[in-house]
Design an enzyme around this catalytic site. Structure first.
Site, PDB file in Angstrom:
ATOM      1  N   CYS A 106       0.810  -1.223   0.000  1.00 16.08           N
ATOM      2  CA  CYS A 106       0.000   0.000   0.000  1.00 16.08           C
ATOM      3  C   CYS A 106       0.841   1.270   0.000  1.00 16.08           C
ATOM      4  O   CYS A 106       0.346   2.345  -0.332  1.00 16.08           O
ATOM      5  CB  CYS A 106      -0.942   0.006   1.198  1.00 16.08           C
ATOM      6  SG  CYS A 106      -2.155  -1.340   1.180  1.00 16.08           S
TER       7      CYS A 106
ATOM      8  N   HIS B  13      -3.404   7.322   2.191  1.00 16.73           N
ATOM      9  CA  HIS B  13      -3.827   6.033   1.662  1.00 16.73           C
ATOM     10  C   HIS B  13      -5.217   5.726   2.198  1.00 16.73           C
ATOM     11  O   HIS B  13      -5.487   5.852   3.392  1.00 16.73           O
ATOM     12  CB  HIS B  13      -2.828   4.962   2.093  1.00 16.73           C
ATOM     13  CG  HIS B  13      -3.312   3.564   1.888  1.00 16.73           C
ATOM     14  ND1 HIS B  13      -3.891   3.139   0.705  1.00 16.73           N
ATOM     15  CD2 HIS B  13      -3.320   2.484   2.722  1.00 16.73           C
ATOM     16  CE1 HIS B  13      -4.225   1.857   0.823  1.00 16.73           C
ATOM     17  NE2 HIS B  13      -3.894   1.441   2.031  1.00 16.73           N
TER      18      HIS B  13
ATOM     19  N   ASN C 274     -10.442   0.257  -1.105  1.00 15.10           N
ATOM     20  CA  ASN C 274      -8.995   0.245  -0.894  1.00 15.10           C
ATOM     21  C   ASN C 274      -8.320  -0.540  -2.011  1.00 15.10           C
ATOM     22  O   ASN C 274      -8.359  -1.762  -2.032  1.00 15.10           O
ATOM     23  CB  ASN C 274      -8.688  -0.381   0.476  1.00 15.10           C
ATOM     24  CG  ASN C 274      -7.198  -0.495   0.751  1.00 15.10           C
ATOM     25  OD1 ASN C 274      -6.357  -0.162  -0.081  1.00 15.10           O
ATOM     26  ND2 ASN C 274      -6.862  -0.985   1.935  1.00 15.10           N
TER      27      ASN C 274
END
Length: 329
Positions: free
Chosen positions: A116, A256, A286
């Site tokens: 990520c 994020h 996500n």
């Protein structure tokens, strides 16, 4: 070759698959009460690919938009960096194929596996290339996580999505633009919190493997939450200090999009009000490394970035990896 002072983002792009999967579909499948997912994550829907769509398809669409937005000729791109955890193949890397699809005939190309946090790392490396080589760089972050989640596992099945985001960096002599502050971090003691056990050299894929070995596994959600908040907060504070920028001067905070509760806590920790936080998680979920460039592109489309804006980007991901960047527009 003389060094240039900085890099700047000249173009933004993104692509999300057309298939929109609402929470009700997943809640029914997992036996969850209506509203459970949104209350815990902030997600209302996510985009998933359809059969036949490839990682390089998503990446090429986002990259094409960014190149057009930047008005940069494909032949001028000196390097292509593809941040992904879901390449089309374990070997070869996907970035050369992406560069080929986009007609980047003079570009080097490499995959970057930073989970990520991948876009933060890719952006940092791209800035260094632009400064030393004086050539534009295409940075794309893309993932197809719908093919890596275990649909029977609640922890990962409700969160992850598919998308791609891209930026084009070009040289500039304006030292107030580009990378103003950065902090990168890792904590290998938490290496196994998020993983796909099989597929590497330690445990190659083999016939008859259970889904738990071949698909994403998330262990101890509370620990993941706590570690993500901690590493994103620490990196953001250090990046701001590196840039000598107080939180009050951050125009937009682009975290994020792991979980709305995570980035709300991080924003509170570093002194950034909710109205300055760019939020795309509700509609797009996500998509790992893709969430930050996706959010940048969507934010720029909704309200174009103005010269002089200061952005704060931060992320945490499997490994653990983390990082933050202060970026001048």
């Amino acid at each position: 070759m003389s060094l240039v002072k900085a890099s700047r983002i000249a173009g933004f792009g993104h692509y999300a698959p057309e298939r929109r999967v609402g929470n009700a579909e997943i809640e029914d499948q997992l036996g969850l009460e209506p509203g459970w997912i949104e209350r815990r994550t902030g997600i209302r829907a996510r985009r998933w690919v359809v059969e036949g769509e490839l990682l390089t398809d998503l990446a090429a669409r986002a990259g094409c938009v960014a190149l057009y937005d930047a008005n940069v000729h494909p032949g001028d791109i000196g390097l292509t960096i593809l941040a992904t955890s879901t390449p089309d193949h374990l070997l070869p890397p996907s970035a050369p194929l992406l560069a080929h699809h986009l007609g980047l005939a003079n570009s080097g190309a490499i995959d970057l596996a930073g989970a990520c946090s991948g876009f933060i790392y890719a952006l940092t490396l791209a800035d260094g290339f632009v400064r030393t080589q004086g050539k534009p760089v295409l940075v794309v972050a893309a993932n197809i996580l719908s093919r890596r989640i275990n649909p029977a596992e609640r922890a990962s099945g409700v969160i992850f999505a598919d998308a791609a985001g891209a930026v084009v960096l070009v040289p500039t002599d304006n030292a107030e633009q580009g990378l103003l502050g950065v902090d990168l971090a890792s904590d290998g003691s938490r290496y196994g919190l998020i993983s796909i056990p099989a597929g590497g050299s330690k445990q190659p894929f083999a016939a008859g493997m259970a889904a738990e070995e071949c698909l994403m596994t998330m262990r101890d959600g509370r620990e993941i939450f706590a570690q993500a908040v901690q590493i994103m907060t620490i990196c953001a504070r250090r990046a701001l200090a590196s840039a000598e920028l107080p939180p009050a001067e951050v125009s937009r905070f682009v975290p994020h999009q792991a979980n709305a509760r995570i980035f709300d806590v991080v924003g509170e920790n570093i002194g950034i009000e909710p109205e300055r936080i760019v939020r795309t998680i509700a509609e797009y979920g996500n998509s790992s490394a893709a969430t930050i460039p996706l959010s940048l592109s969507l934010a720029h489309r909704a309200r174009p970035f103005a010269s002089g804006e200061k952005l704060l980007l931060t992320a945490a991901g499997a490994g653990l990896t983390g990082g933050a960047v202060v970026w001048g527009i």
